[in-house]
Design a protein around this motif. Structure first.
Motif, mmCIF file in Angstrom:
data_model
loop_
_atom_site.group_PDB
_atom_site.id
_atom_site.type_symbol
_atom_site.label_atom_id
_atom_site.label_comp_id
_atom_site.label_asym_id
_atom_site.label_seq_id
_atom_site.Cartn_x
_atom_site.Cartn_y
_atom_site.Cartn_z
ATOM 1 N N GLY A 212 -1.885 -21.981 -18.116
ATOM 2 C CA GLY A 212 -0.456 -22.104 -17.932
ATOM 3 C C GLY A 212 0.054 -23.475 -18.341
ATOM 4 N N LEU A 213 1.385 -23.580 -18.415
ATOM 5 C CA LEU A 213 2.044 -24.824 -18.816
ATOM 6 C C LEU A 213 3.345 -24.963 -18.045
ATOM 7 C CD1 LEU A 213 2.748 -27.276 -20.701
ATOM 8 C CD2 LEU A 213 3.627 -25.589 -22.341
ATOM 9 N N SER A 214 3.548 -26.112 -17.403
ATOM 10 C CA SER A 214 4.816 -26.401 -16.713
ATOM 11 C C SER A 214 5.307 -27.780 -17.098
ATOM 12 C CB SER A 214 4.641 -26.335 -15.187
ATOM 13 O OG SER A 214 4.421 -25.012 -14.756
ATOM 14 N N TRP A 215 6.637 -27.889 -17.226
ATOM 15 C CA TRP A 215 7.269 -29.157 -17.556
ATOM 16 C C TRP A 215 8.018 -29.686 -16.330
ATOM 17 C CZ3 TRP A 215 6.027 -30.815 -22.344
ATOM 18 C CH2 TRP A 215 5.636 -29.860 -23.290
ATOM 19 N N PHE A 216 8.079 -30.997 -16.195
ATOM 20 C CA PHE A 216 8.884 -31.591 -15.130
ATOM 21 C C PHE A 216 9.676 -32.762 -15.703
ATOM 22 C CE2 PHE A 216 4.755 -33.718 -15.005
ATOM 23 C CZ PHE A 216 5.092 -35.056 -14.981
ATOM 24 N N ASN A 217 10.791 -33.092 -15.049
ATOM 25 C CA ASN A 217 11.641 -34.203 -15.478
ATOM 26 C C ASN A 217 11.347 -35.445 -14.651
ATOM 27 O OD1 ASN A 217 13.144 -32.697 -17.424
ATOM 28 N ND2 ASN A 217 14.245 -31.736 -15.730
ATOM 29 N N TRP A 218 11.733 -36.600 -15.182
ATOM 30 C CA TRP A 218 11.640 -37.830 -14.408
ATOM 31 C C TRP A 218 12.429 -37.650 -13.111
ATOM 32 C CZ3 TRP A 218 12.656 -42.218 -18.558
ATOM 33 C CH2 TRP A 218 11.534 -42.302 -19.396
ATOM 34 N N GLY A 219 11.864 -38.145 -12.028
ATOM 35 C CA GLY A 219 12.546 -38.064 -10.744
ATOM 36 C C GLY A 219 12.332 -36.740 -10.022
ATOM 37 N N ALA A 220 11.349 -35.945 -10.442
ATOM 38 C CA ALA A 220 11.071 -34.670 -9.773
ATOM 39 C C ALA A 220 10.803 -34.901 -8.287
ATOM 40 C CB ALA A 220 9.864 -34.000 -10.433
ATOM 41 N N GLY A 221 11.293 -33.987 -7.443
ATOM 42 C CA GLY A 221 11.147 -34.127 -5.999
ATOM 43 C C GLY A 221 9.864 -33.514 -5.473
ATOM 44 N N LYS A 222 9.484 -33.894 -4.254
ATOM 45 C CA LYS A 222 8.212 -33.432 -3.686
ATOM 46 C C LYS A 222 8.211 -31.933 -3.389
ATOM 47 C CE LYS A 222 6.839 -35.035 0.340
ATOM 48 N NZ LYS A 222 6.299 -35.984 1.342
ATOM 49 N N ASN A 223 9.329 -31.388 -2.919
ATOM 50 C CA ASN A 223 9.379 -29.953 -2.639
ATOM 51 C C ASN A 223 9.167 -29.143 -3.908
ATOM 52 O OD1 ASN A 223 9.813 -30.361 0.089
ATOM 53 N ND2 ASN A 223 12.048 -30.299 -0.093
ATOM 54 N N HIS A 224 9.818 -29.577 -4.988
ATOM 55 C CA HIS A 224 9.626 -28.918 -6.284
ATOM 56 C C HIS A 224 8.170 -29.047 -6.730
ATOM 57 C CE1 HIS A 224 10.288 -27.550 -10.355
ATOM 58 N NE2 HIS A 224 9.958 -28.726 -10.856
ATOM 59 N N ALA A 225 7.582 -30.211 -6.487
ATOM 60 C CA ALA A 225 6.186 -30.431 -6.857
ATOM 61 C C ALA A 225 5.258 -29.494 -6.083
ATOM 62 C CB ALA A 225 5.803 -31.891 -6.608
ATOM 63 N N LYS A 226 5.525 -29.295 -4.799
ATOM 64 C CA LYS A 226 4.691 -28.404 -3.995
ATOM 65 C C LYS A 226 4.749 -26.970 -4.511
ATOM 66 C CE LYS A 226 4.520 -30.676 0.531
ATOM 67 N NZ LYS A 226 4.900 -30.567 1.962
ATOM 68 N N VAL A 227 5.944 -26.527 -4.860
ATOM 69 C CA VAL A 227 6.096 -25.166 -5.398
ATOM 70 C C VAL A 227 5.290 -25.024 -6.684
ATOM 71 C CG1 VAL A 227 7.726 -23.532 -6.399
ATOM 72 C CG2 VAL A 227 8.339 -24.797 -4.329
ATOM 73 N N LEU A 228 5.414 -26.015 -7.553
ATOM 74 C CA LEU A 228 4.672 -25.979 -8.814
ATOM 75 C C LEU A 228 3.165 -25.950 -8.569
ATOM 76 C CD1 LEU A 228 6.392 -28.416 -11.373
ATOM 77 C CD2 LEU A 228 5.936 -25.983 -11.664
#
Length: 409
Positions: free
Chosen positions: A199-215
């Motif tokens: 798989g492949l996922s992209w994130f932006n600068w300043g990504a939050g921890k909740n979003h990181a946990k979901v990913l």
């Protein structure tokens, strides 16, 4: 008659002394500045390390070459490509500015690459790793790199992970030119080993921890056995904290690019927290922490402490690769300058130094290695011409309990 002759000779002699003295003073006052255009706000550790490496190499020659003083000027682009462009524009207007060193971030260089080459800005890159940085679309190429090259980095990270037994990598990459260049090289390297990313996922600068946990939960559910991470310290902290807070049975090993080492990662992620995550990152193959370092390295370390405020021992260099690369690259630049005769005219001298960098006659002893003709003239047939390092100079590293970067054999 005799008196007039004496007066005449006296005036000639006095005039000669005055002219000679004036010329000497003008030459003595000649100064060139070196701009360091880097992120001193968000990636402070990397920028300071680069500054310290340059300062130490200049201190070896008492900050002057051919009688001309060299002085470092700090410019903070704050990871902003437009701000970096403005710093480059100021550089062009500065008659005493001879060259620019860049910092950790690739996006400012990628965004301004054409501007740099079109305006013949002599630019030295001791960190930013995106592959296209040193590959010009025209015959003009004014960017020289002594750092990891992402044309090889993705391959190296992939190869080392495969050697460890991983076979189901997931790519977690920042959505920038740097991240996209790594997506290409990592995917290609894995294909050569008959492995496809799960798989492949992209994130932006300043990504939050909740979003990181979901990913991270989604990545675990994909069946991945390792994460290939490409991001900087701020996002590295976020994803590592998110990983630590997940149940142990769903934490995955992380094999990272070195962007996480350029900021305050060890201050934000404690040694106790790091023990809960299997984290390794790419480096180059020299460390002041190595056993039995060379006499050159011992001397460089001693001079760095003497020349840089805030450095009292080797552990005070918080982003050591930035120091090592900047020191070695500055030594190469000094060797190139010594190979030519500086005129004091910026536009003439930058052309002379550019040519000398591509045609170094003598080897240069650095911390990483001895450099034999590290750069050559660039062409579409010689895409690596402005790369001083190769994949053989790479290593993997990790943080120890003392917040130090330790290379893995």
């Amino acid at each position: 008659m005799f008196f007039m002759k004496y007066v005449f000779e006296f005036l000639i002699c006095t005039s000669f002394i005055f002219i000679t003295s004036f010329s000497s003073n003008v030459y003595a006052e000649q100064k060139y500045t070196i701009y360091l255009d880097a992120d001193f706000s968000g990636a402070t550790a990397s920028s300071l390390a680069i500054q310290q490496g340059i300062t130490t190499a200049l201190a070896e020659v008492d900050n002057q070459i051919q009688g001309i003083q060299f002085e470092l000027v700090i410019k903070d682009h704050r990871a902003n490509s437009l701000r970096s462009r403005r710093n480059l524009e100021k550089f062009l207007l500065d008659d005493q500015a001879l060259m620019v060193f860049s910092g950790l971030h690739s996006p400012p260089l990628l965004a301004n690459k054409s501007f740099i080459n079109d305006n013949k800005i002599l630019l030295l890159d001791p960190w930013a790793a995106a592959g296209p940085i040193t590959r010009s679309s025209s015959s003009q190429n004014w960017i020289f790199r002594l750092s990891i090259d992402d044309s090889n980095a993705g391959s190296f990270i992939s190869k080392k992970a495969i050697e460890e037994g991983f076979s189901k990598p997931y790519l977690l990459l920042e959505d920038t030119g740097w991240g996209r260049s790594n997506e290409k090289t990592m995917t290609k390297a894995l294909q050569e080993a008959s492995i496809k990313p799960v798989g492949l996922s992209w994130f932006n600068w300043g990504a939050g921890k909740n979003h990181a946990k979901v990913l991270l939960r989604d990545i675990k559910n994909s069946g991945a056995d390792v994460i290939f991470f490409v991001g900087n310290s701020v996002e590295g902290v976020t994803f590592t904290h998110a990983m630590v807070e997940l149940p142990e049975n769903i934490r995955l090993p992380i094999r990272s690019h070195w962007g996480i080492t350029g900021g305050d990662f060890t201050q934000k992620v404690t040694a106790t927290e790091r023990k809960k995550v299997d984290l390794q990152f790419i480096q180059t193959s020299f460390s002041f922490l190595n056993d039995n370092i060379s006499p050159l390295a011992e001397n460089v370390l001693a001079l760095s402490i003497k020349s840089n405020e805030g450095l009292n021992n080797k552990t005070d260099i918080k982003a050591p690769t930035g120091f090592v690369h900047a020191y070695d690259l500055t030594k190469i630049v000094i060797a190139a300058i010594r190979q030519v005769k500086l005129t004091g005219d910026k536009n003439q001298d930058k052309v002379l130094v550019h040519h000398a960098l591509e045609h170094l006659a003598e080897p240069v002893s650095g911390l990483l290695k001895t450099y034999h003709r590290p750069f050559t003239p660039f062409s579409k047939q010689k895409l690596d011409a402005h790369e001083a390092l190769t994949i053989d100079d790479y290593s993997m590293g990790r943080y120890n309990s003392k917040d130090e970067v330790v290379l893995l054999k």
